[in-house]
Design a protein around this motif. Structure first.
Motif, PDB file in Angstrom:
ATOM      1  N   GLY A   1       0.823  -1.077   0.004  1.00 60.09           N
ATOM      2  CA  GLY A   1      -0.222  -0.096  -0.015  1.00 60.09           C
ATOM      3  C   GLY A   1       0.778   1.191  -0.167  1.00 60.09           C
ATOM      4  O   GLY A   1       0.253   2.484   0.113  1.00 60.09           O
ATOM      5  N   HIS A   2       2.104   0.981  -0.297  1.00 63.01           N
ATOM      6  CA  HIS A   2       2.968   2.405  -0.196  1.00 63.01           C
ATOM      7  C   HIS A   2       2.818   2.723  -1.609  1.00 63.01           C
ATOM      8  O   HIS A   2       2.431   2.475  -2.472  1.00 63.01           O
ATOM      9  CB  HIS A   2       4.556   1.953  -0.010  1.00 63.01           C
ATOM     10  CG  HIS A   2       4.508   1.501   1.427  1.00 63.01           C
ATOM     11  ND1 HIS A   2       4.100   1.895   2.717  1.00 63.01           N
ATOM     12  CD2 HIS A   2       5.002   0.079   1.879  1.00 63.01           C
ATOM     13  CE1 HIS A   2       4.463   1.146   3.763  1.00 63.01           C
ATOM     14  NE2 HIS A   2       5.169  -0.008   2.959  1.00 63.01           N
ATOM     15  N   GLU A   3       3.164   4.391  -1.580  1.00 64.08           N
ATOM     16  CA  GLU A   3       3.253   5.151  -2.919  1.00 64.08           C
ATOM     17  C   GLU A   3       4.867   4.861  -3.390  1.00 64.08           C
ATOM     18  O   GLU A   3       5.701   5.469  -2.592  1.00 64.08           O
ATOM     19  CB  GLU A   3       3.084   6.722  -2.517  1.00 64.08           C
ATOM     20  CG  GLU A   3       3.036   7.363  -3.936  1.00 64.08           C
ATOM     21  CD  GLU A   3       3.116   9.063  -3.560  1.00 64.08           C
ATOM     22  OE1 GLU A   3       3.408   9.566  -4.215  1.00 64.08           O
ATOM     23  OE2 GLU A   3       2.612   9.171  -2.363  1.00 64.08           O
ATOM     24  N   VAL A   4       4.950   4.119  -4.347  1.00 63.25           N
ATOM     25  CA  VAL A   4       6.329   3.620  -4.728  1.00 63.25           C
ATOM     26  C   VAL A   4       6.603   4.241  -6.029  1.00 63.25           C
ATOM     27  O   VAL A   4       5.648   4.455  -7.040  1.00 63.25           O
ATOM     28  CB  VAL A   4       6.377   2.045  -5.095  1.00 63.25           C
ATOM     29  CG1 VAL A   4       7.538   1.544  -5.344  1.00 63.25           C
ATOM     30  CG2 VAL A   4       5.759   1.579  -3.549  1.00 63.25           C
ATOM     31  N   VAL A   5       7.758   4.693  -6.090  1.00 67.70           N
ATOM     32  CA  VAL A   5       8.447   5.232  -7.290  1.00 67.70           C
ATOM     33  C   VAL A   5       9.908   4.494  -7.764  1.00 67.70           C
ATOM     34  O   VAL A   5      10.612   4.309  -6.752  1.00 67.70           O
ATOM     35  CB  VAL A   5       8.678   6.793  -7.243  1.00 67.70           C
ATOM     36  CG1 VAL A   5       9.615   7.055  -8.426  1.00 67.70           C
ATOM     37  CG2 VAL A   5       7.601   7.440  -7.195  1.00 67.70           C
ATOM     38  N   GLY A   6       9.867   3.964  -9.078  1.00 67.48           N
ATOM     39  CA  GLY A   6      11.239   3.007  -9.181  1.00 67.48           C
ATOM     40  C   GLY A   6      12.444   4.007  -9.805  1.00 67.48           C
ATOM     41  O   GLY A   6      12.027   4.747 -10.516  1.00 67.48           O
ATOM     42  N   VAL A   7      13.501   3.720  -9.170  1.00 67.64           N
ATOM     43  CA  VAL A   7      14.486   4.410  -9.740  1.00 67.64           C
ATOM     44  C   VAL A   7      15.700   3.362 -10.134  1.00 67.64           C
ATOM     45  O   VAL A   7      16.067   2.449  -9.285  1.00 67.64           O
ATOM     46  CB  VAL A   7      15.079   5.469  -8.852  1.00 67.64           C
ATOM     47  CG1 VAL A   7      15.652   4.768  -7.627  1.00 67.64           C
ATOM     48  CG2 VAL A   7      16.179   6.186  -9.584  1.00 67.64           C
ATOM     49  N   HIS A   8      16.404   3.536 -11.397  1.00 68.94           N
ATOM     50  CA  HIS A   8      17.620   2.785 -11.603  1.00 68.94           C
ATOM     51  C   HIS A   8      18.888   3.628 -11.646  1.00 68.94           C
ATOM     52  O   HIS A   8      18.869   4.891 -12.068  1.00 68.94           O
ATOM     53  CB  HIS A   8      17.651   2.207 -12.782  1.00 68.94           C
ATOM     54  CG  HIS A   8      18.738   1.262 -13.407  1.00 68.94           C
ATOM     55  ND1 HIS A   8      18.912  -0.185 -13.137  1.00 68.94           N
ATOM     56  CD2 HIS A   8      19.751   1.532 -14.220  1.00 68.94           C
ATOM     57  CE1 HIS A   8      19.925  -0.457 -13.525  1.00 68.94           C
ATOM     58  NE2 HIS A   8      20.546   0.520 -14.205  1.00 68.94           N
ATOM     59  N   LEU A   9      19.830   3.438 -10.924  1.00 70.67           N
ATOM     60  CA  LEU A   9      20.981   4.103 -10.907  1.00 70.67           C
ATOM     61  C   LEU A   9      22.084   3.769 -12.364  1.00 70.67           C
ATOM     62  O   LEU A   9      22.558   2.587 -12.328  1.00 70.67           O
ATOM     63  CB  LEU A   9      21.918   3.871  -9.779  1.00 70.67           C
ATOM     64  CG  LEU A   9      20.789   3.844  -8.417  1.00 70.67           C
ATOM     65  CD1 LEU A   9      22.035   3.700  -7.110  1.00 70.67           C
ATOM     66  CD2 LEU A   9      20.283   5.434  -8.277  1.00 70.67           C
ATOM     67  N   ALA A  10      22.247   4.634 -12.921  1.00 68.55           N
ATOM     68  CA  ALA A  10      23.440   4.687 -13.941  1.00 68.55           C
ATOM     69  C   ALA A  10      24.769   4.811 -13.460  1.00 68.55           C
ATOM     70  O   ALA A  10      25.098   6.222 -13.283  1.00 68.55           O
ATOM     71  CB  ALA A  10      22.753   5.500 -15.170  1.00 68.55           C
TER      72      ALA A  10
ATOM     73  N   CYS B   1      25.233  -3.211 -13.834  1.00 75.71           N
ATOM     74  CA  CYS B   1      24.923  -2.050 -14.276  1.00 75.71           C
ATOM     75  C   CYS B   1      25.046  -1.573 -15.728  1.00 75.71           C
ATOM     76  O   CYS B   1      25.514  -0.621 -15.867  1.00 75.71           O
ATOM     77  CB  CYS B   1      25.858  -1.157 -13.484  1.00 75.71           C
ATOM     78  SG  CYS B   1      26.293  -1.294 -11.792  1.00 75.71           S
ATOM     79  N   THR B   2      24.488  -2.589 -16.412  1.00 72.88           N
ATOM     80  CA  THR B   2      24.620  -2.548 -17.842  1.00 72.88           C
ATOM     81  C   THR B   2      23.032  -1.848 -18.583  1.00 72.88           C
ATOM     82  O   THR B   2      22.206  -1.683 -17.640  1.00 72.88           O
ATOM     83  CB  THR B   2      24.819  -3.553 -18.748  1.00 72.88           C
ATOM     84  OG1 THR B   2      23.439  -4.712 -18.481  1.00 72.88           O
ATOM     85  CG2 THR B   2      25.964  -4.553 -18.000  1.00 72.88           C
ATOM     86  N   ILE B   3      23.179  -1.314 -19.568  1.00 72.09           N
ATOM     87  CA  ILE B   3      21.894  -0.907 -20.485  1.00 72.09           C
ATOM     88  C   ILE B   3      20.808  -1.841 -20.118  1.00 72.09           C
ATOM     89  O   ILE B   3      19.797  -1.394 -20.275  1.00 72.09           O
ATOM     90  CB  ILE B   3      22.362  -0.202 -21.599  1.00 72.09           C
ATOM     91  CG1 ILE B   3      21.148   0.656 -22.080  1.00 72.09           C
ATOM     92  CG2 ILE B   3      22.501  -1.374 -22.778  1.00 72.09           C
ATOM     93  CD1 ILE B   3      21.384   1.533 -23.167  1.00 72.09           C
TER      94      ILE B   3
END
Length: 388
Positions: free
Chosen positions: A24-33, A49-51
């Motif tokens: 039930g959390h408000e979730v935002v995804g992030v990928h670290l380049a 850590c590849t494309i």
């Protein structure tokens, strides 16, 4: 709770994000380049850590129906992880870049940015458990010790733990996580685990270092100080190494010899018999604590010490003490005034072996992670205690 889910592109972080959404959390995804070559594909790569990993993370976020972003932290990664890795090897130490990445990138740069943007916590796919203790949040081992990753989180501080979220901590096995990913329709369900150093994708650490650290030929000595060979760069050797020494003189007993230590100032490598690798104590600085210990660190206390991510913990006694000038080594940092000293309980455990300056030692009290330090010196088994 507003949660930023760090999505590496692997199955663990994808399921962690899914569980955060389901809770039930408000979730935002992030990928670290983190790569300075963002076009790199995984062909021949064993990193994380590849494309292609970024694309896997995006597909998982789309499946979960959450916003997704890619944050470029490559410059910070180079300065805090890659450059540190090079400097440590040049100083005769054997660093753990994954620890530095967790310390400086995933739970410093990322967490600071998340808090500034109004997020309450950062969720990751690490297998570890958070417990609210008497003095604040505590980091504990995961329920499945075979997948426990609390060692690599030993660099976290109490402030960082207060904003961490580890949804996989109570999961009994990786197989269950993969099965859950299949049920959720996540394409990364059977994706292999990443391993090795992400910025050295072919796994050839010695070859990579030869391009970044100046090679200075020097002597290989035995324990008596006699020259028994030559090396083409001390950074290419690690404590415990047996193969590839190219010694010009065999040992008197004919037995194999191993790298016992590396002396960066004199550019010498010391070799000796296997039994000389047995270590009864360690000491070092660059220490941090995961929270209020609840006791006086200057007094010897019982604990377990773990020196590698997949090593067994060893019973020991430790304390925080001033560095004695007589015990200062070439691996000590000049500005350090105190160190953590650890005596291995040799009545209950075998001596440690192959301990190298630069490795990270994590201290446990029961299942709780107390803190960590970087090893600067090792005390041979049977020598004077490191923590009297």
């Amino acid at each position: 709770m507003k949660v930023l889910a760090a999505m590496s592109g692997g199955v663990d972080s994808a399921v962690a994000a899914a569980r955060a959404v389901e809770a039930g959390h408000e979730v935002v995804g992030v990928h670290l380049a983190l790569s300075r070559m963002p076009g790199t594909l995984r062909t021949g790569s064993r990193g994380c850590c590849t494309i292609e990993d970024a694309m896997d993370a995006r597909r998982a976020a789309n499946m979960l129906g959450i916003p997704f972003y890619v944050w470029d932290l490559s410059e910070r990664f180079k300065e805090d992880v890659v450059d540190d890795f090079i400097a440590e090897y040049a100083a005769g130490r054997t660093p753990n870049p994954c620890m530095r990445c967790n310390e400086k990138i995933k739970f410093a740069a990322l967490l600071d940015k998340a808090i500034a943007l109004g997020f309450d916590a950062v969720a990751t796919g690490h297998y570890a458990t958070l417990v609210e203790g008497k003095h604040g949040p505590e980091l504990h081992r995961a329920s499945a010790w075979s997948k426990d990753q609390s060692y690599v989180l030993g660099v976290l501080t109490e402030r960082q733990l207060a904003h961490c979220y580890f949804p996989l901590g109570d999961t009994p096995s990786k197989q269950l996580v993969r099965a859950e990913a299949e049920e959720r329709g996540l394409q990364v369900a059977q994706k292999p685990d990443s391993h090795d150093i992400c910025f050295i994708p072919d796994g050839d650490t010695r070859g990579w270092l030869s391009e970044h650290v100046r090679r200075e030929p020097g002597d290989i000595l035995d324990e008596a100080g006699d020259v028994v060979g030559r090396h083409d760069g001390a950074h290419g050797y690690t404590v415990g190494q047996r193969r590839g020494l190219q010694l010009g003189r065999p040992a008197p007993d004919g037995q194999p010899r191993y790298v016992l230590s590396i002396r960066p100032v004199s550019n010498q490598v010391v070799v000796g018999p296997r039994e000389s690798l047995a270590i009864g104590g360690i000491a070092g600085g660059r220490f941090s604590w995961t929270g209020e210990p609840g006791f006086d660190l200057a007094e010897p206390f019982a604990c377990d010490v773990q020196i590698r991510a997949h090593a067994d913990p060893v019973p020991a006694r430790a304390r925080l003490a001033p560095i004695l000038d007589a015990e200062r080594t070439e691996q000590h940092r000049a500005e350090a005034t105190h160190e953590v000293r650890v005596d291995i309980d040799l009545e209950r455990a075998e001596p440690l072996s192959g301990v190298a300056p630069g490795q990270t030692a994590v201290l446990y009290v029961g299942t709780r992670v107390l803190g960590q330090f970087t090893i600067d010196r090792a005390v041979p088994a049977g020598a004077a205690a490191a923590a009297p």
